[in-house]
Design a protein around this motif. Structure first.
Motif, PDB file in Angstrom:
ATOM      1  N   GLU A  60      67.935  54.407 -15.355  1.00 45.41           N
ATOM      2  CA  GLU A  60      69.248  54.233 -14.736  1.00 45.41           C
ATOM      3  C   GLU A  60      70.185  55.338 -15.183  1.00 45.41           C
ATOM      4  O   GLU A  60      70.227  55.678 -16.371  1.00 45.41           O
ATOM      5  CB  GLU A  60      69.825  52.865 -15.158  1.00 45.41           C
ATOM      6  CG  GLU A  60      71.121  52.531 -14.439  1.00 45.41           C
ATOM      7  CD  GLU A  60      71.760  51.230 -14.925  1.00 45.41           C
ATOM      8  OE1 GLU A  60      71.076  50.452 -15.633  1.00 45.41           O
ATOM      9  OE2 GLU A  60      72.943  51.013 -14.614  1.00 45.41           O
ATOM     10  N   ASP A  61      70.921  55.903 -14.217  1.00 43.03           N
ATOM     11  CA  ASP A  61      71.912  56.941 -14.506  1.00 43.03           C
ATOM     12  C   ASP A  61      73.303  56.364 -14.378  1.00 43.03           C
ATOM     13  O   ASP A  61      73.616  55.734 -13.352  1.00 43.03           O
ATOM     14  CB  ASP A  61      71.800  58.065 -13.460  1.00 43.03           C
ATOM     15  CG  ASP A  61      70.791  59.120 -13.853  1.00 43.03           C
ATOM     16  OD1 ASP A  61      70.976  59.733 -14.905  1.00 43.03           O
ATOM     17  OD2 ASP A  61      69.830  59.332 -13.075  1.00 43.03           O
ATOM     18  N   GLN A  62      74.133  56.583 -15.366  1.00 41.73           N
ATOM     19  CA  GLN A  62      75.538  56.172 -15.235  1.00 41.73           C
ATOM     20  C   GLN A  62      76.415  57.378 -15.529  1.00 41.73           C
ATOM     21  O   GLN A  62      76.145  58.126 -16.474  1.00 41.73           O
ATOM     22  CB  GLN A  62      75.868  55.048 -16.221  1.00 41.73           C
ATOM     23  CG  GLN A  62      75.078  53.768 -15.961  1.00 41.73           C
ATOM     24  CD  GLN A  62      75.458  52.648 -16.922  1.00 41.73           C
ATOM     25  OE1 GLN A  62      76.245  52.836 -17.851  1.00 41.73           O
ATOM     26  NE2 GLN A  62      74.883  51.479 -16.697  1.00 41.73           N
ATOM     27  N   LYS A 103      83.799  54.475 -13.894  1.00 40.67           N
ATOM     28  CA  LYS A 103      82.376  54.708 -13.695  1.00 40.67           C
ATOM     29  C   LYS A 103      82.193  55.119 -12.237  1.00 40.67           C
ATOM     30  O   LYS A 103      82.633  54.426 -11.318  1.00 40.67           O
ATOM     31  CB  LYS A 103      81.606  53.428 -14.011  1.00 40.67           C
ATOM     32  CG  LYS A 103      80.106  53.632 -14.006  1.00 40.67           C
ATOM     33  CD  LYS A 103      79.390  52.377 -14.474  1.00 40.67           C
ATOM     34  CE  LYS A 103      77.976  52.369 -13.930  1.00 40.67           C
ATOM     35  NZ  LYS A 103      77.355  51.071 -14.036  1.00 40.67           N
ATOM     36  N   ASN A 126      77.037  55.817  -7.803  1.00 42.88           N
ATOM     37  CA  ASN A 126      75.935  56.770  -7.754  1.00 42.88           C
ATOM     38  C   ASN A 126      76.029  57.743  -6.588  1.00 42.88           C
ATOM     39  O   ASN A 126      75.625  58.895  -6.685  1.00 42.88           O
ATOM     40  CB  ASN A 126      74.614  55.996  -7.646  1.00 42.88           C
ATOM     41  CG  ASN A 126      73.740  56.281  -8.852  1.00 42.88           C
ATOM     42  OD1 ASN A 126      74.030  57.205  -9.614  1.00 42.88           O
ATOM     43  ND2 ASN A 126      72.697  55.506  -9.028  1.00 42.88           N
ATOM     44  N   VAL A 176      77.746  61.140  -7.162  1.00 38.17           N
ATOM     45  CA  VAL A 176      77.281  61.954  -8.289  1.00 38.17           C
ATOM     46  C   VAL A 176      76.494  63.153  -7.754  1.00 38.17           C
ATOM     47  O   VAL A 176      75.647  62.982  -6.887  1.00 38.17           O
ATOM     48  CB  VAL A 176      76.392  61.106  -9.223  1.00 38.17           C
ATOM     49  CG1 VAL A 176      75.754  61.958 -10.306  1.00 38.17           C
ATOM     50  CG2 VAL A 176      77.210  59.972  -9.829  1.00 38.17           C
ATOM     51  N   LYS A 224      73.770  65.712  -6.987  1.00 38.83           N
ATOM     52  CA  LYS A 224      72.340  65.441  -6.971  1.00 38.83           C
ATOM     53  C   LYS A 224      71.641  65.901  -8.255  1.00 38.83           C
ATOM     54  O   LYS A 224      70.703  65.268  -8.715  1.00 38.83           O
ATOM     55  CB  LYS A 224      71.700  66.153  -5.785  1.00 38.83           C
ATOM     56  CG  LYS A 224      70.989  65.191  -4.878  1.00 38.83           C
ATOM     57  CD  LYS A 224      70.274  65.943  -3.799  1.00 38.83           C
ATOM     58  CE  LYS A 224      69.607  64.936  -2.884  1.00 38.83           C
ATOM     59  NZ  LYS A 224      69.269  65.526  -1.612  1.00 38.83           N
ATOM     60  N   HIS A 268      71.053  63.432 -11.011  1.00 37.41           N
ATOM     61  CA  HIS A 268      70.163  62.275 -10.869  1.00 37.41           C
ATOM     62  C   HIS A 268      68.880  62.544 -11.631  1.00 37.41           C
ATOM     63  O   HIS A 268      68.353  63.645 -11.586  1.00 37.41           O
ATOM     64  CB  HIS A 268      69.843  62.016  -9.398  1.00 37.41           C
ATOM     65  CG  HIS A 268      71.029  61.531  -8.628  1.00 37.41           C
ATOM     66  ND1 HIS A 268      71.307  60.207  -8.460  1.00 37.41           N
ATOM     67  CD2 HIS A 268      72.010  62.207  -8.007  1.00 37.41           C
ATOM     68  CE1 HIS A 268      72.433  60.086  -7.745  1.00 37.41           C
ATOM     69  NE2 HIS A 268      72.875  61.288  -7.461  1.00 37.41           N
ATOM     70  N   GLN A 287      65.803  60.548 -11.680  1.00 38.18           N
ATOM     71  CA  GLN A 287      64.541  59.858 -11.396  1.00 38.18           C
ATOM     72  C   GLN A 287      63.386  60.821 -11.676  1.00 38.18           C
ATOM     73  O   GLN A 287      63.432  61.991 -11.310  1.00 38.18           O
ATOM     74  CB  GLN A 287      64.462  59.428  -9.919  1.00 38.18           C
ATOM     75  CG  GLN A 287      65.495  58.410  -9.517  1.00 38.18           C
ATOM     76  CD  GLN A 287      66.702  59.085  -8.887  1.00 38.18           C
ATOM     77  OE1 GLN A 287      67.059  60.205  -9.254  1.00 38.18           O
ATOM     78  NE2 GLN A 287      67.337  58.408  -7.955  1.00 38.18           N
TER      79      GLN A 287
END
Lengths: 249, 548, 309
Positions: free
Chosen positions: B82-84, B96, B99, B102, B104, B107, B109
């Motif tokens: 998970e990205d925050q 916050k 997503n 944000v 690219k 990210h 993944q």
């Protein structure tokens, strides 16, 4: 004369040991490991004795997992001639180490066995003395000077409050203290050459030794942190406290 | 005369680029059944001892180098789950980002949270198994040249020299390592690299290089707060307007989190102390929620090269190549430099091997490298991200962030213009009279700590009796110039407390505690007078980072 | 079963470390016997018999034991061991020398340098230079133990005298001999051996001011140390440095003067029994570990301290 030197793989002395989360041991994962500093001094002393013509061959032996061959190679790079690795899964207790080493001594018949006075991980300060007892030979512990005079080895020992010199029959065991010498650095060509020096691997079973358990490690904890004491207001009060409360002067 | 040894290739530095190059060279030699001698010198006491990085690692280059890396046990064990992304507005407020907005590049993944130090330890083992000679504890202290000016190799530093320059009992002369090709993989602001830039004018066609200082800690946290794979990034507080940078907090394996702050070294306020910014950052609720009741395990700091594509120098010269962060291959838009560093090393290895195969002996520059580089995904990736850093610096976090969203997500880095940022970092510092002091809170020894107890956790040590490895060109400048103009900023930018100004009856003195040095190179970069030169101390000195 | 403690002495005087070992032994059992092995060491046996808790003193008086050579001592102690469940000695250089031989001859482990008696077979001891404390359970029938003196109080004197029994057996291995000894005669004790240490930090201002510490040290028979900051500032030579990269010390009394108390310094002296801090900065971290803190200008109070001692 042949010299046998024992070396142990331990946490590098620059690295602080840290107790693991479940208090079962210290956490050594990915920690820098090195030759025990006292063992390094032992290797240096043996090489100096060889360079001065007193010794003819320096054999290093280490006990432990496969990784401790790295420390044998380091010793070979410093100038030892060949290595013996006694492979065990874990680090055996001192008495077992002494029994394994006794077998090596019987096979190699060295005139002098030089060991570190203690390893900086377990801080036991006992293996050399135990080995000497098992072999029924004399010992010069905490050595700051080693000299061969006639058919005896004279060892100057760092004892509480000064120095003591003893004369020992040969074969004898010497355990090193910090001031015995300042170890050299291994040079690059010697590190490369060390990779080709002979190294024999044996197991405790090969030596006919069964490792026994003499003690159980129940837990390992971080030392208790010191608590702040009291503030005093004057020198008089300080002296009074040191005299009557702490009783240290 | 110094002794010398001959190799086909000598690599300076056992980091991701150097080790990837070493492995790739040997792989090719094995395929071609050709004898090849490759040696890596590393100033740290062991491979990984001086490696410090976030790190989130994109496995692309590793995949190419060792397609079987998972089976082989490469220590990438924690996939990002998970990205925050946060904007901290004050010491207790934050936003916050959803997503969707944000960029690219942020990210993660398919990427892994890992210790780069441990990855390097693993790469070192692979390299040794492939037949590479790795010599940790030996610092390359000098570049050797042929008469025609091409690079002949390096010399390792002398060992056993006292502080006053006298040979001690333990003295051992350095060695010359000669090679057909020498690869310089020292990491950000390598001190030999710095010489090469000047000697071969490598940076004459690129924009000024930019740097950041990364500070990092490793914490044991309680299992109930641990979410392996969770990644937090953010910017804003505590850095004030005009100071770029951002924080990271990653939940890695073994119930640990890493937390860090990167401060752009283009900051202007001479009162700024990156270390103290980092310490107070940890009190923000976004970070504190994980760190409260936890135990700090390790600390370290390292400068990063972040100029990216626009600042990339010429990487080749007669006899060798600059690779990895020594040339500046980090992708700042992704805040990732491992895969790019490794790829640059692999490309260099391929070029060097093909040259050796064609009978070249290093005398000719490896001009083919440029084509190889331009045809690679590395070039494409860095080019796409070229505007990211300059946008953040020029427009600030919010506008710059918006620009980067458009640039990276909508236009995929193909906007037809390039933002430039050509002022060098050290020249950005403004005089002390323009600012008022920053009131940093006292450390509470729970979440925040003082410098020396932090340095303690880096396991840093240097042999005491050796010449100081932080050289002042002019001894007087710190007190006569830097003190009145900038209140000698070294006292504050150094994250290890190496520099102090001590006042006594006889006046102010500049004290250098070289033993504390973490080899981060910030002083070499940020000194406004460019008066401090970082050189290698005796090999084996410096931090001993475990799991960093 | 009884516990045998081996006395540390110089044939005239019983050394204080023995008293700490007796206290540790008293936590393992009640029947404490003390062995005095030496030459013409009757005086020592007399002193030993008057220590509280000692039920019996054994005296082995022979040339073979004059210098307590490990080769001979270990045979003597091993010979006596079958009557005992614990064999205890102070972890001094003498005890450390012969005790592991005793353990090996008995085919048991030695538990070294204990700082705590948890039960009669479980002990705590520092490992990794004191960075961790291990608690170890001995599985052996006879427990061979050396004791860190600073971790235990000294045993008290008693009005009663324990009986003294003479051991006639002489064990002379004849494989080692004493040649000479050199007692350290420096005016001040070595840092690592000193019972009292007074150290100065950067607050001393310069090297000359260390004479203020030396005056106090002369009064206390103390060694003089320094923090790394003082060494780095060029006040004093490196061999005076106490701390992570200097000497690790654990005296009975450590007086830190003008030392802020960076963790690097604390790492070298935190095991001292009593720590005194004198510093004008009341926020100095040294006060967090000091038993007694005095917030004052060292230049004012050091001369006072010298005068009043």
């Amino acid at each position: 004369m042949k010299i046998l030197v024992t070396v142990k793989r331990v946490i590098d002395y620059n690295v602080k040991a840290r107790v693991n989360a479940d208090n079962t041991d210290v956490d050594l994962a990915n920690t820098k490991m090195a030759l025990n500093p006292f063992c390094e001094i032992a290797v240096e002393e043996a090489i100096r004795l060889k360079e001065s013509g007193t010794a003819t061959e320096v054999v290093v032996v280490s006990i432990g997992p496969k990784a401790c061959q790295e420390q044998i190679r380091t010793s070979l790079a410093l100038g030892a001639d060949r290595g013996i690795h006694i492979e065990t899964d874990s680090m055996p207790e001192s008495l077992n180490v002494a029994k394994l080493l006794a077998k090596v001594v019987n096979a190699e018949q060295p005139g002098l066995i030089i060991m570190g006075k203690q390893a900086i991980d377990s801080d036991n300060n006992q293996t050399g003395q135990m080995l000497a007892a098992l072999l029924d030979i004399p010992q010069g512990t905490f050595a700051s000077k080693v000299e061969l005079i006639g058919d005896k080895v004279h060892v100057t020992r760092e004892v509480d409050g000064g120095l003591q010199t003893v004369a020992l029959n040969i074969p004898a065991i010497v355990t090193t203290d910090l001031r015995l010498n300042e170890p050299r650095y291994a040079s690059l060509p010697n590190i490369m050459k060390a990779k080709r020096k002979p190294l024999v691997v044996q197991t405790p079973a090969d030596l006919g030794i069964e490792l026994k358990t003499h003690s159980k490690l129940l837990k390992v904890e971080a030392p208790a942190e010191r608590q702040a004491g009291i503030k005093v207001n004057s020198i008089e009060e300080l002296i009074e406290k040191l005299k009557n409360e702490a009783k240290v002067i | 005369m110094r002794e010398s040894m001959e190799f086909d290739v000598v690599i300076v530095g056992a980091g991701p680029s150097g080790l990837a190059a070493a492995c790739r060279l040997m792989q090719q030699a094995k395929e071609a059944e050709r004898e090849l001698t490759v040696c890596v010198v590393e100033k740290g006491s062991e491979v990984g001892a001086h490696i410090l990085s976030g790190a989130i690692i994109e496995p692309r280059a590793l995949e190419e180098l060792f397609p079987d890396w998972k089976k082989m046990g490469a220590p990438l064990n924690t996939p990002v789950t998970e990205d925050q992304l946060f904007m901290l507005q004050s010491d207790n407020k934050s936003i916050k980002f959803p997503n969707l907005v944000v960029p690219k590049t942020m990210h993660n993944q398919g990427n892994y949270i890992a210790s780069l130090g441990n990855l390097c330890r693993w790469l070192g083992e692979q390299a040794e198994q492939l037949g590479v000679e790795i010599f940790p504890g030996f610092a390359a202290s000098e570049i050797l040249y042929h008469e025609d000016g091409s690079v002949k190799g390096i010399a390792t530093g002398d060992m056993g020299i006292s502080e006053s320059g006298v040979e001690k009992d333990s003295y051992m002369q350095g060695m010359e390592l000669h090679a057909k090709y020498t690869l310089f993989a020292e990491g950000c602001r390598g001190h030999l690299g710095k010489e090469l830039y000047q000697k071969f004018d490598l940076d004459k066609d690129n924009d000024a290089q930019h740097y950041g200082l990364g500070l990092k800690e490793l914490w044991d946290i309680t299992p109930d707060k641990h979410q392996p794979g969770l990644v937090l990034h953010g910017s804003g507080w505590p850095l004030s307007k005009g100071t770029g940078g951002g924080f990271f907090l990653y939940h890695t394996e073994n119930c640990q989190v890493v937390v860090g702050l990167i401060v752009d070294l283009s900051y202007e306020n001479p009162y700024l102390s990156p270390f103290d910014e980092f310490q107070r950052l940890k009190h923000h609720p976004v970070l504190k929620q994980y760190l409260e009741g936890a135990k700090r395990v390790s600390y370290g700091a390292r400068a990063i090269t972040k100029g990216g594509f626009n600042a990339l120098p010429k990487m080749t010269f007669s006899g060798g190549l600059l690779i990895g962060c020594n040339s500046g291959t980090l992708n700042f838009a992704k805040i990732k430099g491992t895969h790019t560093a490794m790829k640059s090393g692999m490309l260099a290895a391929e070029e060097v091997f093909s040259a050796l195969n064609n009978g070249c002996n290093g005398a000719k520059e490896l001009t083919g490298f440029e084509t190889r580089f331009k045809d690679s995904w590395l070039y494409e990736e860095l080019k796409q991200s070229r505007n990211f850093g300059p946008a953040m610096h020029k427009f600030g976090a919010i506008l710059g962030g918006t620009f980067n969203f458009i640039d990276q997500n909508i236009c995929k880095g193909r906007l037809p213009f390039t933002l430039r940022d050509n002022k060098v970092d050290y020249a950005q510092l403004k005089v002390i009279s323009d600012y008022s002091p920053i009131d940093y809170p006292k450390p509470d020894s729970k979440l925040s700590f003082d410098k020396l107890s932090s340095v303690f956790l880096s396991n840093t040590n240097h042999e005491e009796d050796q010449p100081c490895h932080l050289k002042l060109k002019d001894q007087a400048i710190p007190i006569t110039q830097n003190l009145p103009k900038y209140l000698e900023p070294a006292q504050r930018y150094c994250p290890a407390g190496v520099y102090e100004v001590i006042e006594d009856e006889s006046g102010a003195h500049f004290q250098i505690n070289g033993q504390n040095c973490l080899h981060c190179k910030t002083c070499d970069i940020k000194d406004p007078a460019q008066n401090i030169t970082w050189v290698t101390p005796e090999g084996g000195g410096g931090p001993n980072y475990p799991n960093m | 079963m009884a516990i045998l403690i081996i006395a540390e002495h110089d044939n005239n005087i019983l050394k204080a470390a023995t008293l700490n070992a007796i206290t540790a032994a008293s936590q393992m059992g009640d029947e404490l016997h003390l062995l005095v092995a030496g030459l013409d060491c009757n005086l020592v046996a007399q002193q030993a018999s008057k220590i509280a808790g000692i039920k019996k003193v054994l005296i082995a008086d022979s040339e073979a034991y004059q210098y307590q050579l490990a080769e001979n001592m270990s045979k003597l102690v091993t010979d006596l061991a079958s009557n005992y469940c614990h064999i205890v000695s102070p972890a001094t250089t003498t005890g450390k020398n012969f005790m592991p031989r005793v353990a090996a001859l008995l085919d048991v482990a030695q538990i070294s340098d204990i700082v705590k008696v948890v039960s009669e077979n479980t002990f705590s001891r520092p490992i990794y230079a004191g960075n961790a404390i291990a608690t170890v359970e001995s599985l052996d029938a006879i427990k061979v133990i050396t004791v860190r003196g600073t971790a235990f109080d000294a045993a008290k004197q008693s009005d009663l005298s324990a009986p003294i029994e003479i051991i006639t057996a002489v064990h002379d291995a004849q494989i080692s001999e004493f040649v000479s000894e050199e007692v350290a005669v420096s005016e001040r004790p070595e840092l690592t051996a000193a019972k009292v240490i007074i150290s100065g930090g950067r607050g001393m201002g310069n090297g000359e001011n260390f004479t203020l510490l030396e005056s106090v040290a002369d009064k206390l028979g103390a060694a003089v140390g320094a923090s790394r900051a003082a060494v780095d500032a060029g006040f004093v030579p490196n061999d005076m440095q106490v701390g992570q990269t200097g000497k690790i010390v654990a005296p009975d009394l450590y007086i830190a003067v003008g030392i802020s108390g960076a963790i690097q310094h604390l790492a070298g002296m935190k095991d001292s029994k009593i720590i005194v801090a004198i510093n004008k900065d009341e926020d100095a971290p040294i006060f967090q570990v000091a038993d007694y803190g005095l917030v004052a200008d060292l230049f004012e109070v050091l001369p006072q301290l010298t005068d009043k001692l």
